[in-house]
Design a protein around this motif. Structure first.
Motif, mmCIF file in Angstrom:
data_model
loop_
_atom_site.group_PDB
_atom_site.id
_atom_site.type_symbol
_atom_site.label_atom_id
_atom_site.label_comp_id
_atom_site.label_asym_id
_atom_site.label_seq_id
_atom_site.Cartn_x
_atom_site.Cartn_y
_atom_site.Cartn_z
ATOM 1 N N ALA A 27 8.734 70.982 7.715
ATOM 2 C CA ALA A 27 9.115 69.997 6.655
ATOM 3 C C ALA A 27 9.493 68.278 6.438
ATOM 4 O O ALA A 27 9.578 67.915 5.866
ATOM 5 C CB ALA A 27 10.959 70.699 6.979
ATOM 6 N N ALA A 28 10.049 67.707 7.644
ATOM 7 C CA ALA A 28 10.063 66.306 7.582
ATOM 8 C C ALA A 28 9.150 65.737 6.739
ATOM 9 O O ALA A 28 8.959 64.402 6.438
ATOM 10 C CB ALA A 28 10.831 65.398 8.846
ATOM 11 N N GLN A 29 8.057 66.253 7.078
ATOM 12 C CA GLN A 29 6.627 65.301 6.554
ATOM 13 C C GLN A 29 6.368 66.031 5.047
ATOM 14 O O GLN A 29 5.017 65.641 5.227
ATOM 15 C CB GLN A 29 5.701 65.461 7.566
ATOM 16 C CG GLN A 29 6.356 64.935 9.578
ATOM 17 C CD GLN A 29 4.704 65.299 10.725
ATOM 18 O OE1 GLN A 29 3.846 65.579 10.098
ATOM 19 N NE2 GLN A 29 5.567 65.807 11.571
ATOM 20 N N ALA A 30 6.862 67.269 5.128
ATOM 21 C CA ALA A 30 6.331 67.683 3.708
ATOM 22 C C ALA A 30 5.916 66.709 2.533
ATOM 23 O O ALA A 30 4.393 66.339 1.926
ATOM 24 C CB ALA A 30 6.844 68.483 2.624
ATOM 25 N N GLU A 31 6.908 65.830 2.249
ATOM 26 C CA GLU A 31 6.354 64.525 0.969
ATOM 27 C C GLU A 31 5.570 63.895 1.353
ATOM 28 O O GLU A 31 4.523 63.947 0.795
ATOM 29 C CB GLU A 31 8.075 64.309 0.454
ATOM 30 C CG GLU A 31 7.927 63.427 -0.876
ATOM 31 C CD GLU A 31 8.688 62.617 -0.940
ATOM 32 O OE1 GLU A 31 8.808 61.814 -1.838
ATOM 33 O OE2 GLU A 31 10.427 63.080 -0.302
ATOM 34 N N GLN A 70 -0.286 62.395 0.617
ATOM 35 C CA GLN A 70 -1.984 62.212 1.233
ATOM 36 C C GLN A 70 -2.945 63.420 1.191
ATOM 37 O O GLN A 70 -4.605 63.100 0.432
ATOM 38 C CB GLN A 70 -1.618 62.862 2.367
ATOM 39 C CG GLN A 70 -1.485 61.097 3.236
ATOM 40 C CD GLN A 70 -1.156 60.882 5.511
ATOM 41 O OE1 GLN A 70 -0.711 61.905 5.150
ATOM 42 N NE2 GLN A 70 -1.921 60.563 5.873
ATOM 43 N N LEU A 71 -2.523 64.680 0.899
ATOM 44 C CA LEU A 71 -3.123 65.835 0.496
ATOM 45 C C LEU A 71 -3.407 65.664 -1.524
ATOM 46 O O LEU A 71 -5.044 65.444 -1.547
ATOM 47 C CB LEU A 71 -2.362 66.875 -0.106
ATOM 48 C CG LEU A 71 -2.360 67.870 1.355
ATOM 49 C CD1 LEU A 71 -1.801 68.873 1.605
ATOM 50 C CD2 LEU A 71 -3.660 68.354 2.096
ATOM 51 N N SER A 72 -2.900 64.649 -1.890
ATOM 52 C CA SER A 72 -2.804 64.776 -3.442
ATOM 53 C C SER A 72 -4.654 63.451 -3.892
ATOM 54 O O SER A 72 -5.257 63.630 -4.795
ATOM 55 C CB SER A 72 -1.879 64.522 -3.759
ATOM 56 O OG SER A 72 -1.448 62.691 -3.720
ATOM 57 N N ARG A 73 -4.730 62.729 -2.456
ATOM 58 C CA ARG A 73 -5.465 62.190 -2.690
ATOM 59 C C ARG A 73 -6.810 62.654 -2.693
ATOM 60 O O ARG A 73 -8.096 61.530 -3.052
ATOM 61 C CB ARG A 73 -5.424 60.618 -1.653
ATOM 62 C CG ARG A 73 -3.973 60.319 -2.163
ATOM 63 C CD ARG A 73 -3.495 58.596 -1.378
ATOM 64 N NE ARG A 73 -2.711 58.125 -1.536
ATOM 65 C CZ ARG A 73 -1.628 58.259 -0.518
ATOM 66 N NH1 ARG A 73 -2.010 58.845 0.870
ATOM 67 N NH2 ARG A 73 -0.508 57.669 -0.707
ATOM 68 N N GLU A 109 -10.197 67.261 -4.039
ATOM 69 C CA GLU A 109 -9.872 68.126 -5.315
ATOM 70 C C GLU A 109 -8.698 68.700 -4.751
ATOM 71 O O GLU A 109 -9.208 70.072 -5.809
ATOM 72 C CB GLU A 109 -10.865 69.348 -3.529
ATOM 73 C CG GLU A 109 -12.551 69.055 -2.788
ATOM 74 C CD GLU A 109 -12.408 67.927 -1.983
ATOM 75 O OE1 GLU A 109 -13.721 67.638 -1.212
ATOM 76 O OE2 GLU A 109 -11.624 67.045 -1.898
ATOM 77 N N ILE A 110 -7.884 68.269 -4.914
ATOM 78 C CA ILE A 110 -6.683 68.611 -4.583
ATOM 79 C C ILE A 110 -6.063 68.165 -6.502
ATOM 80 O O ILE A 110 -6.340 67.298 -6.716
ATOM 81 C CB ILE A 110 -5.738 68.004 -3.909
ATOM 82 C CG1 ILE A 110 -6.122 68.466 -2.173
ATOM 83 C CG2 ILE A 110 -4.415 68.499 -3.899
ATOM 84 C CD1 ILE A 110 -6.046 69.536 -2.101
ATOM 85 N N ARG A 111 -5.586 69.934 -6.854
ATOM 86 C CA ARG A 111 -5.184 69.629 -8.403
ATOM 87 C C ARG A 111 -3.769 69.709 -8.431
ATOM 88 O O ARG A 111 -2.964 69.005 -8.897
ATOM 89 C CB ARG A 111 -5.942 70.891 -9.269
ATOM 90 C CG ARG A 111 -7.346 70.997 -9.443
ATOM 91 C CD ARG A 111 -8.026 71.819 -10.081
ATOM 92 N NE ARG A 111 -7.425 72.401 -11.381
ATOM 93 C CZ ARG A 111 -7.246 71.364 -12.902
ATOM 94 N NH1 ARG A 111 -8.201 70.658 -12.270
ATOM 95 N NH2 ARG A 111 -6.016 71.999 -13.422
ATOM 96 N N SER A 112 -3.312 70.459 -7.037
ATOM 97 C CA SER A 112 -1.779 70.941 -8.274
ATOM 98 C C SER A 112 -1.196 71.166 -5.806
ATOM 99 O O SER A 112 -2.118 71.976 -5.035
ATOM 100 C CB SER A 112 -1.349 71.782 -8.665
ATOM 101 O OG SER A 112 -1.472 73.181 -7.647
ATOM 102 N N VAL A 113 -0.078 70.869 -5.738
ATOM 103 C CA VAL A 113 0.413 70.334 -4.407
ATOM 104 C C VAL A 113 2.216 70.764 -5.100
ATOM 105 O O VAL A 113 2.824 69.894 -5.942
ATOM 106 C CB VAL A 113 0.899 69.439 -3.920
ATOM 107 C CG1 VAL A 113 1.008 69.790 -2.027
ATOM 108 C CG2 VAL A 113 -0.883 68.909 -3.903
ATOM 109 N N VAL A 114 2.550 72.194 -4.575
ATOM 110 C CA VAL A 114 3.597 72.603 -4.557
ATOM 111 C C VAL A 114 4.627 72.774 -3.533
ATOM 112 O O VAL A 114 4.376 73.588 -2.247
ATOM 113 C CB VAL A 114 4.480 73.049 -5.500
ATOM 114 C CG1 VAL A 114 4.163 73.060 -6.917
ATOM 115 C CG2 VAL A 114 3.615 74.939 -4.921
ATOM 116 N N GLY A 133 -0.820 68.282 12.225
ATOM 117 C CA GLY A 133 0.145 68.920 12.357
ATOM 118 C C GLY A 133 0.458 69.520 11.000
ATOM 119 O O GLY A 133 0.854 71.186 10.649
ATOM 120 N N VAL A 134 -0.536 69.806 9.937
ATOM 121 C CA VAL A 134 -0.884 70.469 9.396
ATOM 122 C C VAL A 134 -1.364 71.867 9.704
ATOM 123 O O VAL A 134 -3.268 72.655 9.834
ATOM 124 C CB VAL A 134 -1.958 69.962 7.751
ATOM 125 C CG1 VAL A 134 -1.698 70.913 6.936
ATOM 126 C CG2 VAL A 134 -0.408 69.661 7.098
#
Length: 335
Positions: A243-247, A252-255, A258-263, A296-297
């Motif tokens: 949880a501490a690394q989520a944001e 990083q994922l949004s870069r 292929e990634i369109r949305s992250v919630v 860690g993911v």
């Protein structure tokens, strides 16, 4: 139906409208080096055929949302997907392969209204076997920010530098809600067109649009038929991570292209994301990249989207073309 194929200029035009949905044809013509009349005619054909469209919607962060997985009764999947289309709480309906039949993006004005919809409507709906709900705690990346990447760096930078019309921000009114509704149907509608539709002064409409866009109470997004976008494979991913690394990890994922949305969600997973890929083989490549770059993911589950029937209130046919609208709670300014 004949397969839809965009040419290079089509993709450049759609990409430009993803960055500046309401830019004038003259301004876009200067950036793309194309006659404005040609661009206008291109867009008219593309939008009339339901191949791409601009939608106005309110900021999801201002409302309560959830990602909801639904299992249908045997043989009733399509009946269930159709039954959900009129519900204003249901923004998006994805029919998926894998361990769930449907993935819904559900939005309501308040948490109480959200829970009431799930418990008193969705859970009791005919054809529903099981429902799993994951409240959204934060929207970390929006699909409206995803780009086709058909433009070069200079063109993108020029478009981003456009200065939008500004106006004094204020609390949304009933009039603003009427304007927002028109932008839901056509995010490129001119102030004159909207004024004619709702019986108002074009100057007042123009001020309403500028005020709502300046305040961020209404947003614009340009969507495109996925099969002709060059990114025809759509999938949901469900991740577990500290949880501490989520944001940080979400950024990083949004870069990744292929990634369109992250919630961020609450439940057996803590991140849900949607991706567009060029081929099914890219699923393994993307997963390897995530595991390598983001230790860690843990990728807990994934589902390929077989068909989307509703996308942010826009109804899609079996080929992914726009065929109509059903208003959702994302398409109304809050007076």
């Amino acid at each position: 139906m004949q397969e839809t194929v965009f040419d290079e200029l089509d993709l450049m035009l759609i990409n430009a409208l993803q960055i500046q949905p309401r830019a004038s044809w003259a301004a876009l013509g200067r950036v793309l080096g194309v006659d404005p009349v040609t661009l206008g005619r291109r867009w008219e054909r593309i939008s009339n055929e339901g191949l791409a469209w601009v939608t106005g919607y309110t900021d999801a962060k201002l409302q309560a949302g959830a990602i909801v997985e639904v299992e249908a009764m045997p043989g009733k999947l399509m009946n269930l997907a159709e039954a959900l289309l009129p519900d204003p709480e249901v923004a998006t309906v994805d029919i998926t392969a894998g361990s769930r039949d449907l993935v819904l993006s559900v939005i309501a004005p308040t948490s109480e209204a959200l829970y009431r919809y799930v418990l008193e409507r969705l859970e009791r709906l005919d054809f529903v076997a099981k429902v799993y709900s994951y409240p959204i705690s934060d929207v970390l990346a929006e699909a409206s920010q995803w780009r086709l990447r058909a433009l070069d760096t200079k063109q993108v930078e020029t478009l981003r530098a456009f200065k939008p019309e500004t106006a004094r921000t204020r609390r949304p009114t009933e009039f603003d809600a009427a304007v927002a509704k028109e932008l839901f149907h056509n995010g490129r509608a001119t102030a004159k067109e909207i004024a004619t539709s709702i019986g108002a002064n074009p100057r007042k409409v123009r001020e309403s649009i500028a005020s709502q866009l300046s305040a961020g109470t209404i947003r614009l997004r340009t969507d495109v038929i996925r099969s002709a976008s060059g990114w025809p494979v759509n999938a949901w991913y469900f991740l577990s991570l500290p949880a501490a690394q989520a944001e940080r990890i979400a950024r990083q994922l949004s870069r990744l292209d292929e990634i369109r949305s992250v919630v961020s969600i609450v439940g057996r997973y803590n991140i849900a994301m949607t991706v567009w890929m060029r081929t099914l083989k890219d699923i393994s490549r993307l997963e390897a990249a995530i595991e390598e770059q983001l230790p860690g993911v843990r990728i807990t589950d994934r589902s390929v989207v077989m068909r989307t029937t509703k996308l942010v209130g826009t109804l899609l046919d079996e080929n992914g073309r726009r065929r109509g609208y059903r208003a959702t709670h994302l398409q109304a300014a809050k007076p």
